[in-house]
Design an enzyme around this catalytic site. Structure first.
Site, PDB file in Angstrom:
ATOM      1  CD  GLU A 258      16.120 -13.180  26.156  1.00  0.00           C
ATOM      2  OE1 GLU A 258      15.232 -12.145  26.168  1.00  0.00           O
ATOM      3  OE2 GLU A 258      16.610 -13.327  24.883  1.00  0.00           O
ATOM      4  CB  CYS A 292      11.012 -10.045  31.675  1.00  0.00           C
ATOM      5  SG  CYS A 292      10.232 -11.374  30.925  1.00  0.00           S
TER       6      CYS A 292
HETATM    7  P1  NAD Z   1      19.007  -9.918  38.908  1.00  0.00           P
HETATM    8  O1  NAD Z   1      19.835  -9.145  37.894  1.00  0.00           O
HETATM    9  O2  NAD Z   1      19.247  -9.438  40.152  1.00  0.00           O
HETATM   10  O3  NAD Z   1      19.856 -11.300  39.215  1.00  0.00           O
HETATM   11  C1  NAD Z   1      19.805 -12.239  37.879  1.00  0.00           C
HETATM   12  C2  NAD Z   1      20.998 -13.240  38.168  1.00  0.00           C
HETATM   13  O4  NAD Z   1      22.455 -12.597  38.203  1.00  0.00           O
HETATM   14  C3  NAD Z   1      20.972 -14.080  39.612  1.00  0.00           C
HETATM   15  O5  NAD Z   1      21.379 -15.398  39.362  1.00  0.00           O
HETATM   16  C4  NAD Z   1      22.370 -13.158  40.201  1.00  0.00           C
HETATM   17  O6  NAD Z   1      22.763 -14.117  41.190  1.00  0.00           O
HETATM   18  C5  NAD Z   1      23.205 -12.933  39.047  1.00  0.00           C
HETATM   19  N1  NAD Z   1      24.042 -12.031  39.141  1.00  0.00           N
HETATM   20  C6  NAD Z   1      24.122 -10.619  40.026  1.00  0.00           C
HETATM   21  N2  NAD Z   1      25.083  -9.869  39.860  1.00  0.00           N
HETATM   22  C7  NAD Z   1      25.836 -10.580  39.039  1.00  0.00           C
HETATM   23  C8  NAD Z   1      27.049 -10.208  38.398  1.00  0.00           C
HETATM   24  N3  NAD Z   1      27.647  -9.053  38.533  1.00  0.00           N
HETATM   25  N4  NAD Z   1      27.746 -11.055  37.399  1.00  0.00           N
HETATM   26  C9  NAD Z   1      26.892 -12.280  37.030  1.00  0.00           C
HETATM   27  N5  NAD Z   1      25.766 -12.596  37.663  1.00  0.00           N
HETATM   28  C10 NAD Z   1      25.321 -11.632  38.450  1.00  0.00           C
HETATM   29  O7  NAD Z   1      17.607 -10.375  38.644  1.00  0.00           O
HETATM   30  P2  NAD Z   1      16.554 -11.006  39.401  1.00  0.00           P
HETATM   31  O8  NAD Z   1      16.129 -10.075  40.582  1.00  0.00           O
HETATM   32  O9  NAD Z   1      16.848 -12.332  39.857  1.00  0.00           O
HETATM   33  O10 NAD Z   1      15.358 -11.074  38.434  1.00  0.00           O
HETATM   34  C11 NAD Z   1      14.468  -9.895  38.010  1.00  0.00           C
HETATM   35  C12 NAD Z   1      14.819  -9.470  36.806  1.00  0.00           C
HETATM   36  O11 NAD Z   1      15.068 -10.169  35.912  1.00  0.00           O
HETATM   37  C13 NAD Z   1      13.734  -8.556  36.356  1.00  0.00           C
HETATM   38  O12 NAD Z   1      14.587  -7.104  35.867  1.00  0.00           O
HETATM   39  C14 NAD Z   1      13.503  -9.046  35.208  1.00  0.00           C
HETATM   40  O13 NAD Z   1      12.430  -8.281  34.170  1.00  0.00           O
HETATM   41  C15 NAD Z   1      14.265  -9.826  34.592  1.00  0.00           C
HETATM   42  N6  NAD Z   1      13.807 -11.025  33.987  1.00  0.00           N
HETATM   43  C16 NAD Z   1      13.837 -11.040  32.335  1.00  0.00           C
HETATM   44  C17 NAD Z   1      13.478 -11.836  31.666  1.00  0.00           C
HETATM   45  C18 NAD Z   1      13.539 -11.638  30.240  1.00  0.00           C
HETATM   46  O14 NAD Z   1      13.440 -12.910  29.482  1.00  0.00           O
HETATM   47  N7  NAD Z   1      13.779 -10.687  29.488  1.00  0.00           N
HETATM   48  C19 NAD Z   1      12.557 -13.054  32.325  1.00  0.00           C
HETATM   49  C20 NAD Z   1      12.634 -13.164  33.568  1.00  0.00           C
HETATM   50  C21 NAD Z   1      13.208 -12.153  34.422  1.00  0.00           C
END
Ligand code: NAD
Length: 489
Positions: A258, A292
């Site tokens: 997502e 998002c």
């Molecule tokens: P992010 O991708 O930076 O981090 C998300 C999670 O991934 C965190 O828990 C982080 O620690 C973890 N992570 C980072 N690198 C990783 C790796 N290599 N392997 C596994 N886990 C890893 O996102 P963010 O800044 O926390 O959130 C914002 C983003 O989330 C935006 O792009 C937003 O659109 C998206 N989002 C999507 C939805 C949806 O339902 N489609 C909902 C909310 C947010």
């Protein structure tokens, strides 16, 4: 209360962590508390617990009614602590109070209760009888039963913007399906996850069914590479989503992604401009643009574009910016300084590309502390501009003009993302036909419920990811289909 959330929840017990992280309140940069940070040893212990609970524990073999009873008790216990959780959503994620109560708390709880209703659907269904010619010339009368089985051990990795919503949206359907889970929240919002460990303990979820390990990318990476994990459900950015797909490939895990978006709001010439402008404002200012599926790309008919832009400008000019501990505040902060710098850099990029700044574009005056940014609107944007193509995740909306419905759809679909979308028009039939032509996981017509609906599956296509959450489709993502055939002769 965060003082009681100092350990990781693994195998029904609290595990201490040597490493700590200072967690800030983004509205005033005060220290909310120190959170534990997990390491490889914690991930190993959590996966061992989840693996044992799945392969040797009762959880996947309980009847759906028994699991439903346990999870109902879990949700009831969450509701008893709703005040504390909502306070945390305000202090940890910087959410305004109204949003915290309604969209960040009440909506995922409604989705979760719906999941507990639909989990009682028959897990086994009989398929039509099949007549198959046998080698000896006779006819085989055979039948099939389709059985939905829990997929196994699930890693749930979540983003910071809607922490409680995302955590609940993953762990409830996974556990309802009979899976066991290791949850890893964003390092910015650990407390909203750890409190769920206290609640699991209180209601006596069996050991190892729900484990919570806080930490950063290293913890997340370990949860996506270990062969004990059967499925990774991830919510976050497209960049990290792509990395997770690659990390999960060698062990051929199932992955649900997502991811981000740059969703289009199409405003036809016959739209109610005030209503559309109100939706447009929400489309880039809800949670300071940190959503998002927000509609940050406004595709507005040229006959009404000037009036629409003026209406949006008036509305954002009247918004109250401030610390969301004040319930009258309408726009809170971004999560961290880095996010604010990102918004600033996109303002510069948009200006350099020729977009016209209508309002905002900088830090609001009078705030020494907190990661605030003005609601910002650009007009005369070209859909090829980076500000129209890339997800900023800050309070920035862009307006692009169009003349025909076909052009509006072409612009809407000319995006790497495909998560949400909206259409405003007095001609509901025309809007419906356009909704069918938009390549996105969801489209709301004239303010349709969108993510607030508990039965409608939510998710994206293209760089917004794949897989669906909520309702029966979301529940089924945590199952695999087994077909059992039998010979009736
Ligand atoms: P992010 O991708 O930076 O981090 C998300 C999670 O991934 C965190 O828990 C982080 O620690 C973890 N992570 C980072 N690198 C990783 C790796 N290599 N392997 C596994 N886990 C890893 O996102 P963010 O800044 O926390 O959130 C914002 C983003 O989330 C935006 O792009 C937003 O659109 C998206 N989002 C999507 C939805 C949806 O339902 N489609 C909902 C909310 C947010």
């Amino acid at each position: 209360m965060v003082a009681t959330l100092q350990s990781l929840y693994i195998d029904g017990e609290w595990a201490t962590a040597r490493d700590r992280d200072v967690i800030l309140n983004p509205a005033d940069e005060s220290v909310l508390g120190e959170a534990p940070v997990g390491n490889a040893g914690h991930v190993d212990a959590a996966l061992a617990a989840a693996h044992t609970a799945f392969h040797h524990g009762p959880w996947p073999h309980l009847s759906a009614n028994e699991r439903q009873a346990k999870l109902t008790a879990f949700l009831d216990a969450i509701d008893r602590r709703s005040g504390e959780i909502i306070d945390l959503i305000v202090a940890e994620a910087g959410s305004t109070r109204g949003l915290a109560q309604f969209l960040q708390y009440a909506t995922p709880m409604k989705h979760a209760r719906t999941t507990l209703d639909v989990m009682l659907r028959p897990a086994q269904t009989a398929l039509p009888i099949d007549l198959t010619p046998a080698a000896d010339g006779s006819t085989m009368l055979g039948g099939h039963v389709l059985s939905r089985e829990p997929v196994g051990v699930v890693s749930a990795i979540t983003a910071y913007n809607f922490p409680f919503f995302l955590n609940i949206g993953k762990i409830i359907p996974a556990m309802a399906a009979g899976c066991t889970v290791v949850l890893k929240p964003s390092p910015y919002t650990p407390f909203e996850a750890l409190i769920l460990g206290q609640i699991a303990e209180e209601v006596g979820l069996p050991r190892g069914v729900l484990n919570i390990v806080t930490g950063g990318a290293d913890v997340g990476a370990a949860l996506t590479t270990d062969k004990r994990v059967d499925l990774v459900t991830f919510t976050g950015s497209d960049t990290v989503g792509a990395a997770i797909q690659a990390q999960a490939a060698p062990t051929l895990k199932r992955v649900l992604l997502e991811l981000g978006g740059k969703s289009a709001l199409i405003v036809r010439a016959d739209a109610d401009i005030q209503q559309a402008a109100m939706a447009g404002v929400m489309g880039f200012t809800i949670h300071c643009g940190q959503g998002c599926a927000l509609t940050t790309r406004h595709i507005v008919h040229n006959a009404i574009r000037a009036r629409y832009v003026e209406a949006v400008k008036q509305m954002i000019g009247a918004m109250k910016i401030g610390n969301p501990s004040d319930p009258s505040v309408q726009l809170g902060p971004l999560i961290r300084e880095q996010a604010r710098t990102r918004s600033e850099s996109y303002v510069e990029i948009a200006r350099a590309e020729g977009a016209r700044l209508v309002a905002g574009g900088k830090r609001p005056a009078g705030f020494d502390k907190g990661f605030f940014f003005e609601p910002t609107l650009f007009n005369d944007v070209d859909n090829a501009h980076r500000i129209a193509q890339e997800e900023v995740f800050g309070p920035i909306g862009v307006v692009i003009g169009f003349d025909t419905d076909e052009e509006a759809i072409r612009i809407a679909n000319d995006s790497n993302f495909g998560l949400g979308g909206g259409i405003y028009s007095r001609d509901a039939g025309k809007a419906y036909a356009m909704a069918l032509a938009i390549r996105a996981g969801g489209v709301a017509i004239n303010g349709g419920a969108g993510t607030m609906s508990s039965h409608a599956p939510f998710g994206g296509i293209k760089r917004s990811g794949y897989g669906r959450e909520y309702g029966i489709e979301g529940l089924n993502e945590f199952t695999y289909m087994k077909s059992i055939s039998f010979h009736a002769a």
